[in-house]
Write a protein that holds these residues in place. Structure first.
Motif, PDB file in Angstrom:
ATOM      1  N   VAL A   1       6.475   2.994   7.773  1.00 56.75           N
ATOM      2  CA  VAL A   1       5.390   3.797   8.344  1.00 56.75           C
ATOM      3  C   VAL A   1       4.884   3.182   9.653  1.00 56.75           C
TER       4      VAL A   1
ATOM      5  N   ILE B   1       5.277   9.395   7.668  1.00 56.77           N
ATOM      6  CA  ILE B   1       4.015   9.627   6.960  1.00 56.77           C
ATOM      7  C   ILE B   1       3.945  11.065   6.445  1.00 56.77           C
TER       8      ILE B   1
ATOM      9  N   GLU C   1      -7.281   3.424   6.551  1.00 55.18           N
ATOM     10  CA  GLU C   1      -6.947   2.321   5.640  1.00 55.18           C
ATOM     11  C   GLU C   1      -6.442   1.105   6.415  1.00 55.18           C
TER      12      GLU C   1
ATOM     13  N   LEU D   1       6.349  11.486   3.466  1.00 54.52           N
ATOM     14  CA  LEU D   1       5.808  10.869   2.251  1.00 54.52           C
ATOM     15  C   LEU D   1       4.569  11.600   1.752  1.00 54.52           C
ATOM     16  N   ASP D   2       4.254  12.707   2.418  1.00 56.11           N
ATOM     17  CA  ASP D   2       3.124  13.559   2.030  1.00 56.11           C
ATOM     18  C   ASP D   2       1.809  12.782   2.034  1.00 56.11           C
ATOM     19  N   MET D   3       1.632  11.925   3.048  1.00 57.76           N
ATOM     20  CA  MET D   3       0.392  11.172   3.201  1.00 57.76           C
ATOM     21  C   MET D   3      -0.445  11.788   4.306  1.00 57.76           C
ATOM     22  N   ASP D   4      -1.728  11.602   4.211  1.00 52.76           N
ATOM     23  CA  ASP D   4      -2.652  12.107   5.226  1.00 52.76           C
ATOM     24  C   ASP D   4      -2.768  11.100   6.356  1.00 52.76           C
TER      25      ASP D   4
ATOM     26  N   LYS E   1      -6.173   9.392   6.863  1.00 55.37           N
ATOM     27  CA  LYS E   1      -6.472   8.408   5.826  1.00 55.37           C
ATOM     28  C   LYS E   1      -5.687   7.124   6.038  1.00 55.37           C
ATOM     29  N   VAL E   2      -4.411   7.247   6.434  1.00 59.51           N
ATOM     30  CA  VAL E   2      -3.588   6.063   6.694  1.00 59.51           C
ATOM     31  C   VAL E   2      -4.183   5.261   7.855  1.00 59.51           C
TER      32      VAL E   2
ATOM     33  N   GLN F   1       0.811  -1.217   0.000  1.00 52.59           N
ATOM     34  CA  GLN F   1       0.000   0.000   0.000  1.00 52.59           C
ATOM     35  C   GLN F   1       0.844   1.266   0.000  1.00 52.59           C
ATOM     36  N   TYR F   2       1.951   1.251   0.752  1.00 49.30           N
ATOM     37  CA  TYR F   2       2.720   2.482   0.950  1.00 49.30           C
ATOM     38  C   TYR F   2       4.152   2.404   0.427  1.00 49.30           C
TER      39      TYR F   2
END
Length: 558
Positions: A407, A423, A436, A426-429, A432-433, A401-402
């Motif tokens: 993470v 996180i 998921e 990696l510019d992830m929210d 949301k992580v 997924q990532y």
């Protein structure tokens, strides 16, 4: 005419004086109002926590108990029949802290026995503290303090209220069972080092040297006398309230071929080594009472007008439950023998402190689940989590997924800890992580519910499983995703019982109150663990612990 007027005036004055005198006389003859007593002052409060005691151990074994232990507390005290933990995880460290702080892990910070510290990037133990040294032995077993507990306890408040004159002594086989109830300002906390030592020890947090009476106890043969076979208190044929003695749901002592009475392995009988094994027998509770009574005598507890506090935790019931399970004859015998020890304790309190001069409460730090293998054989839904397989599958998902497993910082205690910096890089929210991952884990075998930290942060749950999880979730210490197994499913070997869930078999525990300031009676209204500390504080008229979220149980107080 003037004389007549003078006579009238004098007559009027005389009549007024007589009337006033009569009223004054009546007033002084009326009973004077007595000043109200706004607090009780027992000479001693004794707080008792029985490790891993389900409420139904009171009712299941009731007909076997004598009149002077559990039955005395129930018949002459107050029984809260619907008493619960209002948070999860239901474990020893959080349980002892919650009883005495009047709040939950969300506030007092003891979120488990061990947990992943996000700041130090390592696992920590609830009572460990490298700043202090062991007193009474050369091992590291005394490098302990209550510093991870963020709020005060009712024992702390007693010390503050009495200008440190009220004495607080805490005793348990387990270090956390003494340290957390004793609070931050206890005069002393003592716990039992098993292994080759078999001695009561402490920490330099409390003292530099053991008092002479503790040294004398350690140098006596009091502990060695319990290195003897564990036989049943009564004829085992009478133990109809538990399962078969020989079954596949129980663990073995070393050298045993069957988990049956009498337990008389060479290590159990040895006089020179392996005192650890005593913790797994009812004799561990007897040793605890022996030592607590020595503390009562030598620390002069309850001998003056200033209230003292003796905190006692009985740990052997937990060791026995883990090894043999809820339905074992070993658990039944442990409680019958604990009943005898409670009678011995109460009788000594009568003699040393005085009948009606002390107050007792008895509760537990958690309950326990029946052995899932046994439940399955009774056609009740239950099972075991394969955590190794779950983690392997989970990491495969994360990698796919990532693109990296970095993470994930940690996975333990039914919680997933994420690396927030990675996180963000990696510019992830983060929200949301979390969602998921929660949705992925929800599909795993044995998992019933999942919740995210974002949910617990943004919402205020007032009932059900999420309410219990939220009360156990500390914003700074807890994880990003929380897992709840199905009812009856555990991460544990196939023998013995365990605990930790938000299910009712882990939350429903006894609360008995007895003695000075306590009414006789019972209630089936729901009461909760954080209610205990403010109830005792209200009885004593002292300040509530500073993180208190519980409420005094009004029906209990006289």
């Amino acid at each position: 005419m003037k004389n007549i007027n003078l006579i009238l005036v004098l007559s009027l004055i005389l009549a007024v004086n007589m009337t006033f005198g009569q009223r004054k006389g009546r007033k002084t003859s009326e009973p004077q109002p007595q000043s109200k007593q706004i607090a009780q002052s027992p000479k001693l409060v004794v707080g008792i926590i029985v490790d891993q005691m389900r409420y139904d151990y009171l009712t299941r074994f009731w007909n076997h108990y004598g009149e002077g232990g559990f039955k005395r507390l129930v018949n002459e005290g107050f029984n809260c029949k619907n008493h619960h933990f209002n948070y999860a995880p239901t474990k020893t460290g959080p349980g002892h802290a919650s009883v005495y702080t009047g709040t939950t892990p969300a506030a007092h910070g003891i979120i488990s026995n061990d947990w992943y510290d996000k700041v130090q990037d390592k696992e920590v133990y609830c009572a460990s503290d490298e700043s202090y040294a062991t007193v009474g032995t050369n091992s590291d077993a005394g490098k302990m303090s209550p510093h991870r507990m963020l709020t005060t306890t009712v024992t702390d408040q007693l010390r503050l209220h009495t200008q440190q004159k009220g004495k607080v002594i805490a005793v348990a086989l387990k270090d956390r069972g003494a340290i957390l109830p004793g609070g931050h300002s206890a005069n002393a906390a003592y716990w039992f080092e098993g292994g080759d030592s078999g001695q009561w020890i402490s920490s330099t947090y409390y003292m530099q040297n053991l008092p002479q009476w503790v040294t004398d106890f350690n140098e006596s043969d009091r502990v060695e006398a319990y290195k003897k076979p564990w036989t049943t208190l009564k004829d085992i044929a009478l133990y109809q309230e538990s399962g078969l003695d020989n079954n596949v749901y129980e663990s073995l002592f070393e050298d045993e071929t069957t988990p049956t009475f009498p337990h008389s392995t060479p290590n159990l009988l040895a006089k020179e080594r392996d005192f650890e094994i005593l913790k797994y027998t009812p004799y561990g509770n007897s040793i605890t009472v022996d030592f607590a009574l020595e503390a009562l005598q030598n620390e002069n507890l309850g001998t003056d007008g200033i209230t003292d506090f003796l905190a006692i935790s009985f740990s052997s019931t937990d060791y026995i439950g883990h090894k043999f399970g809820v339905n074992s004859k070993e658990v039944q015998d442990a409680y019958l023998r604990l009943d005898v020890d409670l009678q011995r304790l109460l009788n000594q309190l009568d003699q040393k402190v005085g009948v009606g001069q002390y107050t007792v409460f008895l509760t537990a730090d958690h309950g326990a689940v029946n052995v899932p293998a046994y439940l399955k054989n009774q056609k009740i839904p239950a099972g075991y989590l394969n955590v190794a397989r779950m983690q392997s599958k989970f990491l495969e998902f994360v990698k796919y997924q990532y693109g990296t497993t970095d993470v994930i910082k940690h996975f333990s205690a039914s919680q997933v800890f994420l690396d927030h910096k990675i996180i963000a890089n990696l510019d992830m929210d983060l929200k949301k992580v979390q969602e998921e991952i929660a949705l992925e884990l929800l599909d795993y075998e044995g998992i019933n519910e999942t919740y995210t930290a974002y949910q617990l942060w943004q919402n205020e749950y007032t009932e059900g499983i999420p309410h219990l999880l939220q009360n156990g979730w500390n914003q700074k210490r807890s994880g990003d995703v929380l897992l709840v197994p199905k009812p009856g499913f555990i991460d544990y070997p196939i023998t013995g019982s365990t605990h930790g869930s938000p299910m009712i078999y882990d939350t429903h525990v006894p609360l008995l109150l007895y003695g000075k300031g306590i009414k006789k009676g019972s209630t089936v209204a729901r009461t909760e663990i954080p209610d205990i500390a403010p109830t005792i504080a209200a009885l004593l008229g002292i300040g509530f612990p500073n993180g208190t979220t519980g409420e005094p149980i009004a029906e209990v107080l006289d």
